[in-house]
Design an enzyme around this catalytic site. Sequence first.
Site, mmCIF file in Angstrom:
data_model
loop_
_atom_site.group_PDB
_atom_site.id
_atom_site.type_symbol
_atom_site.label_atom_id
_atom_site.label_comp_id
_atom_site.label_asym_id
_atom_site.label_seq_id
_atom_site.Cartn_x
_atom_site.Cartn_y
_atom_site.Cartn_z
ATOM 1 N N ASP A 107 0.882 -1.166 0.000
ATOM 2 C CA ASP A 107 0.000 0.000 0.000
ATOM 3 C C ASP A 107 0.920 1.216 0.000
ATOM 4 O OD1 ASP A 107 -1.587 2.179 0.580
ATOM 5 O OD2 ASP A 107 -2.647 1.228 2.246
ATOM 6 N N LYS A 123 -3.022 15.291 -9.154
ATOM 7 C CA LYS A 123 -2.144 15.042 -10.300
ATOM 8 C C LYS A 123 -1.319 16.282 -10.652
ATOM 9 C CE LYS A 123 -3.022 10.703 -10.926
ATOM 10 N NZ LYS A 123 -1.988 9.668 -10.769
ATOM 11 N N TYR A 164 -8.984 14.639 -7.363
ATOM 12 C CA TYR A 164 -8.053 13.956 -8.273
ATOM 13 C C TYR A 164 -7.224 14.945 -9.078
ATOM 14 C CZ TYR A 164 -6.479 10.863 -12.065
ATOM 15 O OH TYR A 164 -5.723 10.161 -12.970
ATOM 16 N N SER A 183 -1.528 12.631 -15.087
ATOM 17 C CA SER A 183 -2.774 12.509 -15.851
ATOM 18 C C SER A 183 -2.932 13.775 -16.668
ATOM 19 C CB SER A 183 -3.961 12.360 -14.905
ATOM 20 O OG SER A 183 -5.179 12.501 -15.618
HETATM 21 N N1 LIG Z 1 -7.108 4.864 -16.886
HETATM 22 C C1 LIG Z 1 -7.054 6.135 -17.221
HETATM 23 O O1 LIG Z 1 -7.803 6.607 -18.081
HETATM 24 C C2 LIG Z 1 -6.029 7.037 -16.563
HETATM 25 C C3 LIG Z 1 -5.847 8.318 -17.109
HETATM 26 C C4 LIG Z 1 -4.907 9.163 -16.554
HETATM 27 C C5 LIG Z 1 -4.150 8.741 -15.486
HETATM 28 N N2 LIG Z 1 -4.334 7.499 -14.955
HETATM 29 C C6 LIG Z 1 -3.480 7.116 -13.826
HETATM 30 O O2 LIG Z 1 -2.850 5.883 -14.137
HETATM 31 C C7 LIG Z 1 -2.564 5.181 -12.929
HETATM 32 C C8 LIG Z 1 -3.135 3.767 -13.045
HETATM 33 O O3 LIG Z 1 -4.542 3.866 -13.177
HETATM 34 P P1 LIG Z 1 -5.438 2.738 -13.855
HETATM 35 O O4 LIG Z 1 -6.412 3.420 -14.726
HETATM 36 O O5 LIG Z 1 -4.594 1.661 -14.418
HETATM 37 O O6 LIG Z 1 -6.242 2.220 -12.580
HETATM 38 P P2 LIG Z 1 -6.560 0.730 -12.098
HETATM 39 O O7 LIG Z 1 -7.535 0.904 -10.979
HETATM 40 O O8 LIG Z 1 -6.925 -0.146 -13.248
HETATM 41 O O9 LIG Z 1 -5.169 0.261 -11.523
HETATM 42 C C9 LIG Z 1 -4.601 0.889 -10.401
HETATM 43 C C10 LIG Z 1 -3.807 -0.119 -9.622
HETATM 44 O O10 LIG Z 1 -3.310 0.539 -8.439
HETATM 45 C C11 LIG Z 1 -3.563 -0.307 -7.330
HETATM 46 N N3 LIG Z 1 -3.680 0.480 -6.115
HETATM 47 C C12 LIG Z 1 -4.741 1.241 -5.714
HETATM 48 N N4 LIG Z 1 -4.469 1.799 -4.535
HETATM 49 C C13 LIG Z 1 -3.226 1.399 -4.183
HETATM 50 C C14 LIG Z 1 -2.380 1.639 -3.073
HETATM 51 N N5 LIG Z 1 -2.798 2.387 -2.034
HETATM 52 N N6 LIG Z 1 -1.148 1.087 -3.059
HETATM 53 C C15 LIG Z 1 -0.732 0.311 -4.088
HETATM 54 N N7 LIG Z 1 -1.485 0.016 -5.150
HETATM 55 C C16 LIG Z 1 -2.721 0.566 -5.193
HETATM 56 C C17 LIG Z 1 -4.848 -1.048 -7.671
HETATM 57 O O11 LIG Z 1 -4.992 -2.236 -6.917
HETATM 58 C C18 LIG Z 1 -4.659 -1.311 -9.153
HETATM 59 O O12 LIG Z 1 -3.949 -2.498 -9.391
HETATM 60 C C19 LIG Z 1 -3.186 6.001 -11.808
HETATM 61 O O13 LIG Z 1 -2.194 6.804 -11.199
HETATM 62 C C20 LIG Z 1 -4.205 6.867 -12.524
HETATM 63 O O14 LIG Z 1 -4.477 8.068 -11.834
HETATM 64 C C21 LIG Z 1 -5.276 6.646 -15.481
#
Ligand SMILES: NC(=O)c1ccc[n+]([C@@H]2O[C@H](COP(=O)([O-])OP(=O)(O)OC[C@H]3O[C@@H](n4cnc5c(N)ncnc54)[C@H](O)[C@@H]3O)[C@@H](O)[C@H]2O)c1
Length: 263
Positions: free
Chosen positions: A63, A161, A157, A145
Site C-alpha cells: 500500500d 495530479k 483527483y 494525468s
Molecule cells: N485509466 C485512465 O484513463 C487514466 C488516465 C490518466 C491517469 N491514470 C493514472 O494511471 C494510474 C493507473 O490507473 P489505472 O487506470 O490503471 O487504474 P486501475 O484501478 O486499473 O489500476 C490501479 C492499480 O493501483 C492499485 N492500487 C490502488 N491503490 C493502491 C495503493 N494504495 N497502493 C498500491 N497500489 C494501489 C490497484 O490495486 C490497481 O492495481 C493512476 O495513477 C491513474 O491516476 C489513469
Amino acid sequence: MNVAEWIDLSGKVAHVTGGGNGIGTGIVRALAAAGAKVAVSDVDFAGATAMATEVGGHAIKLDVSDREAVDAALQETVDVLGSLDIMVNNAGVYLEYGGPVETITDEMWRTLWSINVDGVFYCCRKAAEIMRAAGNGGRIINIASTQAMTPGVGVTYDGSKAAVNMITKTLALELAPDGINVNALAPGPTWVRGGEAPPLTGEVPPATGEPLADTVAARISRLPIGRWGDPIDIGKAALFLASPMSDFVTGIYLPADGGWLVL
Ligand SMILES: NC(=O)c1ccc[n+]([C@@H]2O[C@H](COP(=O)([O-])OP(=O)(O)OC[C@H]3O[C@@H](n4cnc5c(N)ncnc54)[C@H](O)[C@@H]3O)[C@@H](O)[C@H]2O)c1
C-alpha cells in the site's frame, strides 16, 4: 549506431507500483519486454503475483500510502533483484473520489491524496536514496494525468495530479546532478476494464459507484485519435522514459493521451 541498444533494459531493475491491473500491466509488460527485471507491487497481491509470474518478475504486496511499507518494498526490490534503476510510481485512485465539491468528504480527500500524492512522494524519496547511494543514476517516472493540466475528474483527483507534476519537476532539478532523470507521464483516457472492446460513442456502462460514467463517455467522443488508450500505449511511453532513448530528457510532463490536450 545500434538503435536496438537505445531501448535495451538488460541488466536494469524496475519497480512498478500498482502493477497488478490496468495501466500498470502495460508498463510492466513493456519494461520486461525490453529486458528489465521487474518488481510488481500492488495492494492487490493476486494481481501483482499474476503479472510478476507472467514476466518472470517479483511480486510485492504494497500500500503506497504506508511510508514504512514503501521503504521496505523498495529495499526488498534491491535485495531480491539486485538493484533499483527504474522507479515507476503508477498506483493511483480516481473515480470513486470524484463528484461535486460539496459532496467530497474529508475522508475522500485525505484517502486519495494519501495514495496519489503521499504515495508518490514516499516512493520518490526512497528511490532517490537507493539510487544516490548506488551511484549509477536512474529513472523515476511518475504517472500523472491529463487532469494535471485540465480539469475533469474533480478537485480531489485533478489537484493531486497537478501536485505530482510539480513534485516531478522539483525532483528533476534536485536529482539531475546524480544522473537521475525524473519525468511525469500523463495518460489520457485509457481503457482498463478489459473484456470487450471499449466503446467509442454513447453511454459507458457505469460500474457500481462510478459517478462520472456519463462524463467519461463525453470525453471519449472528443479524443482526436478516436479511440481509448490501451495500457500498452502507456507502457510504450514509459519505456521511452525508462530507456537510453530519453538520456537527455528530465523534468518533462509527457502526455500519452490520443491528442486530448490539443483541444
Ligand atoms: N485509466 C485512465 O484513463 C487514466 C488516465 C490518466 C491517469 N491514470 C493514472 O494511471 C494510474 C493507473 O490507473 P489505472 O487506470 O490503471 O487504474 P486501475 O484501478 O486499473 O489500476 C490501479 C492499480 O493501483 C492499485 N492500487 C490502488 N491503490 C493502491 C495503493 N494504495 N497502493 C498500491 N497500489 C494501489 C490497484 O490495486 C490497481 O492495481 C493512476 O495513477 C491513474 O491516476 C489513469
